[in-house]
Design a protein around this motif. Structure first.
Motif, mmCIF file in Angstrom:
data_model
loop_
_atom_site.group_PDB
_atom_site.id
_atom_site.type_symbol
_atom_site.label_atom_id
_atom_site.label_comp_id
_atom_site.label_asym_id
_atom_site.label_seq_id
_atom_site.Cartn_x
_atom_site.Cartn_y
_atom_site.Cartn_z
ATOM 1 N N ARG A 159 90.694 -1.143 61.639
ATOM 2 C CA ARG A 159 89.618 -0.156 61.375
ATOM 3 C C ARG A 159 89.991 0.818 60.136
ATOM 4 O O ARG A 159 89.199 1.074 59.317
ATOM 5 C CB ARG A 159 89.692 0.866 62.668
ATOM 6 C CG ARG A 159 88.468 1.723 62.663
ATOM 7 C CD ARG A 159 88.572 2.898 63.533
ATOM 8 N NE ARG A 159 89.673 3.683 63.443
ATOM 9 C CZ ARG A 159 90.595 4.037 64.426
ATOM 10 N NH1 ARG A 159 90.777 3.569 65.483
ATOM 11 N NH2 ARG A 159 91.768 4.739 63.842
ATOM 12 N N LEU A 179 86.318 -9.074 61.831
ATOM 13 C CA LEU A 179 85.885 -7.687 62.378
ATOM 14 C C LEU A 179 85.899 -6.825 61.013
ATOM 15 O O LEU A 179 85.086 -5.854 61.347
ATOM 16 C CB LEU A 179 87.118 -7.141 63.302
ATOM 17 C CG LEU A 179 87.491 -7.991 64.598
ATOM 18 C CD1 LEU A 179 88.329 -7.321 65.379
ATOM 19 C CD2 LEU A 179 86.205 -8.245 65.519
ATOM 20 N N ALA A 205 82.460 -4.703 60.483
ATOM 21 C CA ALA A 205 82.217 -3.329 60.058
ATOM 22 C C ALA A 205 81.673 -2.690 58.828
ATOM 23 O O ALA A 205 81.049 -1.763 58.581
ATOM 24 C CB ALA A 205 83.784 -2.556 60.257
ATOM 25 N N ALA A 230 83.719 -3.422 66.380
ATOM 26 C CA ALA A 230 83.626 -3.482 64.733
ATOM 27 C C ALA A 230 82.375 -2.778 64.533
ATOM 28 O O ALA A 230 82.184 -2.189 63.549
ATOM 29 C CB ALA A 230 83.733 -4.876 64.180
#
Length: 478
Positions: free
Chosen positions: A338, A379, A383, A410
């Motif tokens: 992230r 992922l 995102a 995501a």
């Protein structure tokens, strides 16, 4: 750096962040210095000629490029050949100072190269060159044991010519004598070297693998035997037609595959993982400070890319800290991905608005990242795709690289990033003065009274979109 290897002579010019420098230029000449070494103990005259020409070109190019520091290293073929000093002399006449690496130094550099690109590597590194095979134990961010064997890919044909099973017996004997039998039980075997990377690329082609990135590609033990049979049944014309498969590696591909089978069998390895990083990267990594080595290469590279392509250098780290409370229960591995996505959140702003989502996905999926596997790439790509306007769509090939639950996570990152960017306009202060948290059944956005005007229609829309995806109610305080 000029690398005088047993199979190729290569010039690689680096620039950028010390932890993960970018490659500005990369060229190799397949001189085959180790080709006749087993039979004669010397480098063939034709190979010497090719190497001399390559060194002359590379030395001149390095001067023209104004390379700040040019390091020249030589490995097994030059080290073992009776006429290796002749090539060193030719290099020095060109103004090149040649470091002749010992087998142990070569093995150490290969192991450090894998750790540079896969920091949590825990297993045995196998670096297959033209003149030698290095085995290196890596664990806890360091190299422990290492050993070098005269099993370079250019030596294998002579061993196999001794009869059926001769290579298997030779490998088993050498590994047994070195005390390495069974050292890889329940551990992965990390593949380094052009021949083994070519084998992985062949498997990627045959299996229809959707990601053209060989670094951290897993190759199952049982698949190696299948590939050994497949290589024998594929014509040279078919092999040459495979994208990104070096034609210069084709003559030794079968030998490299048989060697791999024999080595993992003797070690007892439970699987293999390809590393695009090896000796050259290891030599660079060894020169870093301990603090630099401990940097996460994915985060360092994503931060550098975000600074170059984004509008506001500090925005990525702030954005990650701002959305983190919404994802407080995530495991560290997911939080790291992230963070990388947030650092890259602004990379698509120069693209045509209709293609920003595609641009974000492309960077996340195909960027020059290390310390991340195919699922992680998917992922980050998802995102970025969502945050740059792709909504909740999962474009191909992401669903073939990661599961639906992970991709949904995501997408939530992407919606949160999208909210933070719209609220702040991409600058720092509004993020520092506001908070986004989960409160009961609400997604609470807290603003300072003087910032109330920031909550415009577009911000409200994105707030509600994220809240709905989280199964919460959008609530504003301020």
């Amino acid at each position: 750096m000029i690398d005088i290897g047993s199979n190729s002579v290569r010039l690689v010019v680096y620039d950028g962040a010390a932890r993960l420098p970018a490659i500005l230029f990369n060229e190799k000449v397949m001189a085959g210095l180790g080709r006749g070494l087993s039979a004669t103990g010397a480098i063939e005259r034709s190979s010497l000629g090719m190497a001399r020409a390559a060194l002359a070109r590379f030395a001149l190019l390095a001067r023209e490029m104004q390379v700040g520091e040019l390091r020249t290293v030589a490995t097994a073929a030059v080290r073992d050949a009776s006429n290796g000093a002749e090539l060193i002399g030719a290099a020095e006449a060109l103004g090149l100072h040649v470091e002749l690496l010992t087998g142990e130094e070569e093995a150490m550099a290969s192991g450090m190269g894998v750790l540079s690109g896969i920091p949590d590597a825990d297993g045995i590194v196998g670096d297959l060159g033209g003149g030698s095979l290095e085995l290196v134990r890596v664990v806890a961010g360091t190299v422990t044991d290492r050993v070098s064997f005269p099993l370079g890919v250019l030596r294998l044909a002579a061993i196999r010519a001794q009869g059926r099973g001769a290579l298997d017996l030779t490998v088993a004997r050498l590994i047994e004598e070195a005390g390495w039998r069974g050292r890889g039980v329940d551990l992965p075997f990390y593949l380094v070297g052009g021949s083994w990377r070519s084998l992985a690329k062949l498997d990627m082609h045959l299996s229809g693998y959707p990601l053209p990135v060989v670094h951290q590609y897993p190759l199952a033990i049982e698949r190696i035997a299948e590939l050994a049979r497949a290589v024998g049944g594929i014509s040279k014309a078919e092999l040459k037609a495979i994208p990104d498969l070096s034609s210069a590696r084709l003559p030794t591909l079968s030998d490299a595959t048989v060697l791999l089978s024999a080595v993992v069998r003797s070690l007892g390895s439970n699987g293999t993982i390809v590393s695009a990083y090896g000796l050259r990267e290891g030599l660079l990594f060894q020169r870093l400070t301990l603090e630099q080595r401990r940097e996460d290469p994915l985060i360092a590279a994503a931060r550098d890319e975000g600074r170059r392509l984004g509008r506001f250098p500090e925005h990525g780290d702030l954005l990650d800290a701002w959305i983190a409370p919404v994802f407080a229960v995530e495991a560290p591995g997911l939080a790291r991905l992230r963070h990388a996505a947030c650092l890259l959140a602004d990379v698509g702003w120069r693209a045509n608005p209709e293609f920003r989502a595609e641009r974000g996905m492309e960077i996340g999926l195909h960027g020059n990242w290390v310390g991340i596997d195919a699922t992680g790439r998917a992922l980050v790509a998802q995102a970025l795709h969502t945050s740059l306007g792709g909504a909740m769509v999962t474009p191909d090939p992401l669903a073939r690289l990661a599961g639906p639950e992970a991709l949904q996570r995501a997408k939530l990152w992407g919606l949160a990033m999208r909210l933070g960017q719209r609220l702040s306009g991409g600058v720092a202060a509004p993020l520092r003065r506001s908070r986004l948290t989960l409160q009961g059944n609400a997604l609470l956005l807290e603003l300072e009274p003087e910032d109330a005007a920031l909550y415009g229609e577009a911000v409200e829309k994105r707030h509600k979109a994220l809240a709905s995806a989280l199964g919460r109610e959008a609530r504003l305080r301020g």
